[in-house]
Design an enzyme around this catalytic site. Sequence first.
Site, PDB file in Angstrom:
ATOM      1  N   ASP A  93      10.333 -31.579 -65.363  1.00 28.27           N
ATOM      2  CA  ASP A  93      11.086 -31.670 -64.203  1.00 28.27           C
ATOM      3  C   ASP A  93      11.230 -30.085 -64.130  1.00 28.27           C
ATOM      4  O   ASP A  93      11.870 -29.173 -64.577  1.00 28.27           O
ATOM      5  CB  ASP A  93      12.735 -32.241 -64.863  1.00 28.27           C
ATOM      6  CG  ASP A  93      13.017 -31.521 -66.073  1.00 28.27           C
ATOM      7  OD1 ASP A  93      13.108 -31.738 -66.982  1.00 28.27           O
ATOM      8  OD2 ASP A  93      14.597 -32.169 -66.045  1.00 28.27           O
ATOM      9  N   GLU A 152      14.417 -33.202 -68.450  1.00 29.52           N
ATOM     10  CA  GLU A 152      15.346 -32.375 -70.123  1.00 29.52           C
ATOM     11  C   GLU A 152      16.709 -31.473 -69.327  1.00 29.52           C
ATOM     12  O   GLU A 152      17.159 -31.795 -70.006  1.00 29.52           O
ATOM     13  CB  GLU A 152      14.685 -31.756 -69.792  1.00 29.52           C
ATOM     14  CG  GLU A 152      14.851 -30.261 -71.425  1.00 29.52           C
ATOM     15  CD  GLU A 152      16.296 -29.620 -71.329  1.00 29.52           C
ATOM     16  OE1 GLU A 152      16.907 -29.635 -72.624  1.00 29.52           O
ATOM     17  OE2 GLU A 152      16.070 -28.753 -70.866  1.00 29.52           O
ATOM     18  N   GLU A 153      16.400 -31.170 -67.938  1.00 29.53           N
ATOM     19  CA  GLU A 153      17.710 -30.686 -67.485  1.00 29.53           C
ATOM     20  C   GLU A 153      18.546 -31.977 -67.250  1.00 29.53           C
ATOM     21  O   GLU A 153      18.876 -32.461 -66.497  1.00 29.53           O
ATOM     22  CB  GLU A 153      17.179 -29.765 -66.137  1.00 29.53           C
ATOM     23  CG  GLU A 153      16.627 -29.054 -66.481  1.00 29.53           C
ATOM     24  CD  GLU A 153      16.750 -27.300 -67.177  1.00 29.53           C
ATOM     25  OE1 GLU A 153      18.160 -27.637 -66.336  1.00 29.53           O
ATOM     26  OE2 GLU A 153      15.839 -26.556 -67.562  1.00 29.53           O
ATOM     27  N   HIS A 377      16.406 -20.679 -65.491  1.00 29.85           N
ATOM     28  CA  HIS A 377      17.462 -21.343 -64.367  1.00 29.85           C
ATOM     29  C   HIS A 377      17.741 -20.251 -62.677  1.00 29.85           C
ATOM     30  O   HIS A 377      18.339 -20.702 -61.906  1.00 29.85           O
ATOM     31  CB  HIS A 377      18.257 -21.797 -64.675  1.00 29.85           C
ATOM     32  CG  HIS A 377      18.438 -23.088 -65.657  1.00 29.85           C
ATOM     33  ND1 HIS A 377      19.321 -23.495 -65.855  1.00 29.85           N
ATOM     34  CD2 HIS A 377      17.582 -23.475 -66.578  1.00 29.85           C
ATOM     35  CE1 HIS A 377      19.542 -24.388 -66.884  1.00 29.85           C
ATOM     36  NE2 HIS A 377      17.595 -24.749 -67.302  1.00 29.85           N
TER      37      HIS A 377
HETATM   38 ZN   LIG Z   1      16.294 -25.330 -68.394  1.00 30.89          ZN
HETATM   39 ZN   LIG Z   2      14.333 -25.768 -69.876  1.00 23.50          ZN
END
Ligand SMILES: [Zn+2]
Ligand SMILES: [Zn+2]
Length: 409
Positions: A93, A152-153, A377
């Site tokens: 993702d 995952e986020e 990020h």
């Molecule tokens: Zn991340």
């Molecule tokens: Zn990551």
Amino acid sequence: MAPANAEPSVDLRLQERAAALAPELTSLRRDLHRHPELAFEEKETSARIARELSALDLEIRTGVAKTGIVARIRGGGTGGGVRRTVALRADMDALPTPDRKKHVDYRSEVDGACHACGHDGHVAMAVGAARLLAERKADLPGDVVLLFQPAEEGIGGAEPMIAEGALDGVDFILGQHMLPSIAAGEVGVSRGPALAAVDEFLLTIHGRGGHGAYPHLTVDAIVVAAQVITALQTVVSRSVDPLDAAVLSIGMVKGGYNFNVIADKVELRGTVRTLSRALRPEMSKRIATIVRGITEAFGARFDLEYIQRYPATINHDSGVELFLGEAQKALGNDKVHLTAPSMGAEDFAYYLEKIPGAFWWIGCRKDDAEDPGYGLHHPTFDLDERCLPVGAHLLAQSALTYLTHGADR
Ligand SMILES: [Zn+2]
Ligand SMILES: [Zn+2]
């Protein structure tokens, strides 16, 4: 016990083969980078991965945990008679953040979505590892299961993947993540805790509002919130063993109406991170005790919602030693770092709670003066794509060594 095996542990052909895959892995990563998809919406990403894998003649299950893929390479070799199964995991993702890179032609083509955590690279490396291992399928002394995981986020795709059978019959698991503080061609791994447990709280303080000129007739929720915020700083600094890492950060305070109105309500939101399993429940207890005491002292009330997100990602010694051995042989001791744990979090934690394995860092720092790759990020995050064959090789080599020797050498 490990079966005897005369083959050298690091297979130079595998390393050379991984290096030869570099152009394809780069092109796959850039394609994914142009078309990022958010958590549980990774439909095109998943379809693209399935196409890559279908050329390798694997047993593929799609639609696992909505968009995930579980693909098995069924090894035809016999090895020393012990058949093992190892899983290799990549998350797919992207993040809901804009792409602000300036000097590359593979910027995100989707508004408000960007592979700013390097999961595009994780996919490319796992596809590379699948290719390397599928090429020697006939001799593999066990099975390799590739897990392409959604979300995952924040939301968490690992738990539903496990619930839908991703780890069925799997003995050991390996995973990796980009890390821009380490140069491409270098790697890191933590013994024991690698990433923190992450919890979240939403605290609402209820007072009694009124006129700013008549505070004695009110219970000022802002003043109570201020006391709570200050007192919560003592949880880590005064209640936790200084050698046991924890973080408590309040990231949101919301309350009040006007300069001359006393607020009846304040909302606070915060995150709590811990490395040890024992400390995690203690943090929530301490927070509740402080909030209860202060609100009672001021005649206010409170609602405290405490949400446990991912547990700590705790590496197993057998996984760390296996990876260290392979990485040092492949890259040289000076390129392999023992890293301190991160207070970030990863839902790889759920796999390591079920079976042994390891999660390591792939150095990806991009030294580009015009388009410096900032941290994970960040809207300008990018990676030095020379890391892709390194990750593909280490994933494949570690899996191969595990299937051949086990991890208890
Ligand atoms: Zn991340
Ligand atoms: Zn990551």
